[in-house]
Design a protein around this motif. Structure first.
Motif, PDB file in Angstrom:
ATOM      1  N   UNK A  80       0.869  -1.189   0.000  1.00 56.22           N
ATOM      2  CA  UNK A  80       0.000   0.000   0.000  1.00 56.22           C
ATOM      3  C   UNK A  80       0.895   1.224   0.000  1.00 56.22           C
ATOM      4  N   UNK A  81       0.635   2.122  -0.913  1.00 54.13           N
ATOM      5  CA  UNK A  81       1.433   3.349  -0.922  1.00 54.13           C
ATOM      6  C   UNK A  81       0.624   4.472  -1.553  1.00 54.13           C
ATOM      7  N   UNK A  82       1.184   5.657  -1.386  1.00 55.36           N
ATOM      8  CA  UNK A  82       0.524   6.832  -1.913  1.00 55.36           C
ATOM      9  C   UNK A  82       1.220   7.208  -3.212  1.00 55.36           C
ATOM     10  N   UNK A  83       0.437   7.456  -4.256  1.00 49.88           N
ATOM     11  CA  UNK A  83       1.030   7.930  -5.500  1.00 49.88           C
ATOM     12  C   UNK A  83       0.210   9.130  -5.926  1.00 49.88           C
ATOM     13  N   UNK A  84       0.801  10.299  -5.834  1.00 49.91           N
ATOM     14  CA  UNK A  84       0.059  11.518  -6.153  1.00 49.91           C
ATOM     15  C   UNK A  84      -1.125  11.657  -5.223  1.00 49.91           C
TER      16      UNK A  84
END
Ligand SMILES: Nc1ncnc2c1ncn2[C@@H]1O[C@H](COP(=O)(O)OP(=O)(O)OP(=O)(O)O)[C@@H](O)[C@H]1O
Ligand SMILES: [Mg+2]
Length: 247
Positions: A167-171
């Motif tokens: 899980x990660x944040x992209x933009x």
């Protein structure tokens, strides 16, 4: 009597009767599909609570773990309450969306099914580099994670089974990936995978992915997958993307 013998008035009368029975059929079909979806929604939290009770019995010496299990059980009970309310009100909005950390929801989903990971010797590889907070209906997103994890578990081999979750944040979006090195999905199923009642399991309802897609659509997110059955490269990867700060 053939239709040629009927007056315009009689034809109109027949047409309206046919229309009425079509409407009734449509209502019945919707009710049937809805009942299936409700059963599916009830089953998952029930199974989860069952697992948590089992886990708590085994881990009763570990107060912190017991507390976490109780917290997870409470979430599942809330979910059951929501389903009951939803069923009574025929799919009325369940509750408010709240700021939730997707990583915590994923950890909960993984914990709920932890006993199956150890029973089947599955290696779980998590990559959660940062909290990803977004406004979601937490119970519903937990249900999606749970559905995808259960599907992976059902497909995994008996040895060297691996489940990846990232899980990660992209933009402006939260990205979730759930992958397995299981048997993969046959290409003939790819087009219809998100339709209801598509299943290869004797005890499956084929509602899991349909419901998951509906939940993700409701959150204005996307759900995609890639899958291969080629030996040595077999496996399935689901990618979800959710807008941050929405619901
Ligand atoms: N990770 C996966 N690996 C292999 N096959 C999968 C995977 N995920 C889904 N499938 C296939 O897609 C089908 C549909 O999945 P879905 O979750 O909608 O229903 P189900 O798991 O069969 O039943 P249930 O309604 O209990 O979830 C499954 O029966 C299975 O054949
Ligand atoms: Mg499923």
């Amino acid at each position: 009597m053939s239709y040629d013998d009927l007056t315009a008035e009689e034809l109109k009368e027949r047409l309206s009767r046919v229309e009425e029975s079509l409407r009734r059929c449509e209502r019945l079909a919707i009710a049937g599909r809805y009942a299936g979806a409700v059963m599916h929604e009830v089953n998952n939290p029930l199974e989860a609570i069952n697992n948590l009770v089992y886990l708590t019995q085994r881990e009763s010496h570990d107060a912190e773990q017991v507390r976490r299990n109780m917290h997870d059980a409470e979430t599942q009970l809330e979910r059951l309450g929501e389903i009951a309310r939803k069923t009574l009100s025929y799919y009325r909005e369940e509750s408010e969306a709240k700021d939730s950390n997707l990583v915590e929801l994923a950890e909960s989903a993984l914990r709920i099914h932890a006993h199956r990971f150890s029973a089947n010797s599955v290696t779980v590889r998590k990559h959660f580099p940062q909290p990803v907070v977004t406004r979601v209906f937490a119970g519903e997103i937990l249900q999606v994670f749970s559905n995808l994890i259960l599907n992976a578990l059902d497909a995994l081999p008996e040895s060297n089974a691996v489940l990846w979750m990232r899980i990660r944040m992209l933009g402006e979006r939260g990205h979730i990936m759930i992958a397995d090195n299981g048997r993969g999905i046959h290409p003939s199923m790819h087009k219809t995978l998100f339709e209801p009642y598509v299943t290869t399991k004797s005890s499956g309802t084929g509602i899991g992915l349909w419901l998951s897609k509906r939940i993700i659509d409701k959150h204005r997110g996307t759900i995609r997958f890639r899958s291969s059955q080629v030996p040595g490269r077999n496996g399935t990867i689901f990618r979800l993307s959710l807008p941050l700060g929405q619901a």
